[in-house]
Motif scaffolding. Sequence first.
Motif, short mmCIF file in Angstrom:
data_model
loop_
_atom_site.label_atom_id
_atom_site.label_comp_id
_atom_site.label_asym_id
_atom_site.label_seq_id
_atom_site.Cartn_x
_atom_site.Cartn_y
_atom_site.Cartn_z
N LYS A 29 0.84 -1.21 0.00
CA LYS A 29 0.00 0.00 0.00
C LYS A 29 0.87 1.26 0.00
N GLU A 30 1.86 1.28 0.86
CA GLU A 30 2.72 2.47 0.93
C GLU A 30 3.49 2.69 -0.38
N LEU A 31 4.02 1.61 -0.94
CA LEU A 31 4.83 1.75 -2.16
C LEU A 31 3.96 2.20 -3.34
N GLU A 33 1.17 3.81 -3.17
CA GLU A 33 0.78 5.21 -2.93
C GLU A 33 1.90 6.15 -3.39
N ASN A 34 3.13 5.79 -3.10
CA ASN A 34 4.25 6.61 -3.57
C ASN A 34 4.28 6.68 -5.09
N SER A 35 4.01 5.55 -5.74
CA SER A 35 4.02 5.53 -7.21
C SER A 35 2.92 6.44 -7.76
N SER A 79 8.65 15.04 0.12
CA SER A 79 8.58 16.13 -0.85
C SER A 79 7.15 16.66 -0.91
N LYS A 80 6.30 16.16 -0.01
CA LYS A 80 4.87 16.40 -0.23
C LYS A 80 4.26 17.51 0.62
N ILE A 81 4.81 17.75 1.79
CA ILE A 81 4.34 18.92 2.56
C ILE A 81 5.55 19.68 3.07
N PHE A 93 -1.16 10.98 -1.32
CA PHE A 93 -1.41 9.89 -0.38
C PHE A 93 -0.43 9.96 0.78
N GLY A 94 0.84 10.21 0.44
CA GLY A 94 1.85 10.29 1.49
C GLY A 94 1.99 11.71 1.99
N PHE A 95 2.53 11.86 3.18
CA PHE A 95 2.84 13.19 3.69
C PHE A 95 3.68 13.07 4.96
N GLU A 98 7.42 8.69 6.42
CA GLU A 98 7.78 7.62 7.35
C GLU A 98 7.94 6.27 6.69
N ALA A 99 7.25 6.09 5.55
CA ALA A 99 7.13 4.73 5.02
C ALA A 99 8.48 4.14 4.64
N LEU A 100 9.21 4.82 3.78
CA LEU A 100 10.46 4.22 3.30
C LEU A 100 11.46 3.95 4.43
MG MG Z 1 4.69 7.48 1.00
#
Ligand code: MG
Length: 578
Positions: A29-31, A33-35, A79-81, A93-95, A98-100
Amino acid sequence: MSKIKLLDLQLTNMIAAGEVVERPMGIVKELVENSIDANSKNIIVRVQEGGIKSIQVIDDGYGMDQEDALLAFERHATSKIFKPRDLFSINTFGFRGEALPSIASVSKVTLITNGTKVEIDQGDKVFVGPYPSDTGTDITVAELFYKTPARLKHLKSPNYENSLISDVITKFALSNPGISFTFISDNKESFKTSGNNDLLEVIYKVYGKDIAKSAIEINEEDFDYKLKGYMIQPQYTRATRNAINIFMNGRMVRPYKIQKAVVDAYHDFIPNDRYPIVVLDIIMDTQIIDVNVHPSKWEVRLSKQQQLEYLIKDRLSKLLSKDIVPFSIDIAPVNKEATKVEVMSLLDDFKYEPILSNVPIINEPPVVEEVVYKVEDELKNSEEVVMNAFPSIRVIGQFHGKFILGEGEKGLYVIDQHAAQERVHFEEVSKMMEKGSSKFDLLVPVMIHTSNDVVRRLEELNNIVSDLNIRFETFGDDSLIVHSLPLWLKDVDEQGFLQDLVDYFKDEKEINKLKLHRHKLATMACHRSIRFNRVLSNLEMQQVVDELRNCIQPFQCPHGRPTFVLIEDYYLEREFLR
Ligand code: MG
Ligand code: ADP
């Protein structure tokens, strides 16, 4: 000496991993979302052994340069917020950034992006350098939870983990019809969408042709929310809520109350223990939705929750009553060769050689093609069916004392006598309740056995049923008694009905007038109506059918089961090889 120490980076990442990546599905899910956040149009997910052995996500998004490819693994690097205000208007989706780092702290990650390769083993950078690649990102996660065996043990079988991943990819495909998803599990392609932005096509892929054909488009809005997607006709249901796909601004969430609003919209049409199939994206201003509730981002908070619940329930149930179509027996394509052989061998048995040359040539029905773009045309046709409303049916007989047989323009109708009568009775009762009817006195009062806590809540109970002209009185410690009843209960087994009513009151902890609405009562009354399975004359049967035709919703009984099925002429002709 102080006992408190700041935790080192690897440890904080491992702790965060506990929340972000509980299992392979969470990583996928995290990966993905990053894509999607990187504007990818094609995303390939490849897993081995349910993701426990490895997970690879390949995208064609904008990728990262070398500096970013390294920064991406730093905690809270995103890079999102940029500023606190951004938290209230999140479009990605990400912000959390933390995921990576979390994933890399509990596995071996290989990242290849825009000409750079980074390898991280259980949190340690082991390689950074140039590597030939196209634009886009290719990330592989292997040896998951290798250093945290307790975590590893917590995982279920590869099949189970695989099914969770498959589910999450399905949901991505349903919420992003403009992106092509390919899911490869243990080297076999198990799911693929085209990405040509046709949601109906994805529904077809996920749920099959019949379900896609019976989809009703949702396109509704109020001042704050837009509802977009498809709801499936109520003859197709599921035993769990899993096919109620709800997205908020394209984000997959698990909003229990919103799911409930959807289920409520189907209330009149499907049995209580079944759930509908729905794909619904709720679009709203980012100011209304707070996505920063939990690291896994499955939960959200809305500032206008009840308004949304009402909107969904109201509009979806209206769409349903408008668009309901009668059931029809599905016709599978005939396998010409197979049928021919059967006919011939039958004739062989009878040694009836001469006629062999006369074996009817089967008229092949139009081939049901696997062509997705056709679905939309077919849907247009089925809309016309809706306009025909209830067919004209001439009763020709009764079958097994349970079914009424009738002929109509399209073919043979088989009407479930009990379901039809229930529907008619239900609407009669509802109408009488609406008007509010007078009472009749019972010669022998009805006594209901219940528990003492209900007897103690007598006042509350009477308050709830006062509108219905029903009044309970105590009778000993654990019984209630009723002396008179409203007129609309005259054809009903009053003992059974009152017992159901009291049991319902007992089981529903927070019952109130709203909850015990008219539909529930009418259903209860019908359920207890004096049962019918008896032989009827043709005239009586025709009366049942005509009464059914006059119903507001003649196609289903109050519990959502069909009142009739149609066996089309065409089907019969085919079976007789005409
Ligand atoms: Mg992410
Ligand atoms: P977040 O998504 O919350 O920002 P992540 O840890 O998931 O945090 O990712 C960190 C950063 O790495 C992202 O902000 C993004 O800039 C970059 N990144 C991750 N995956 C990709 C990808 N597939 N394509 C492009 N950039 C990516």
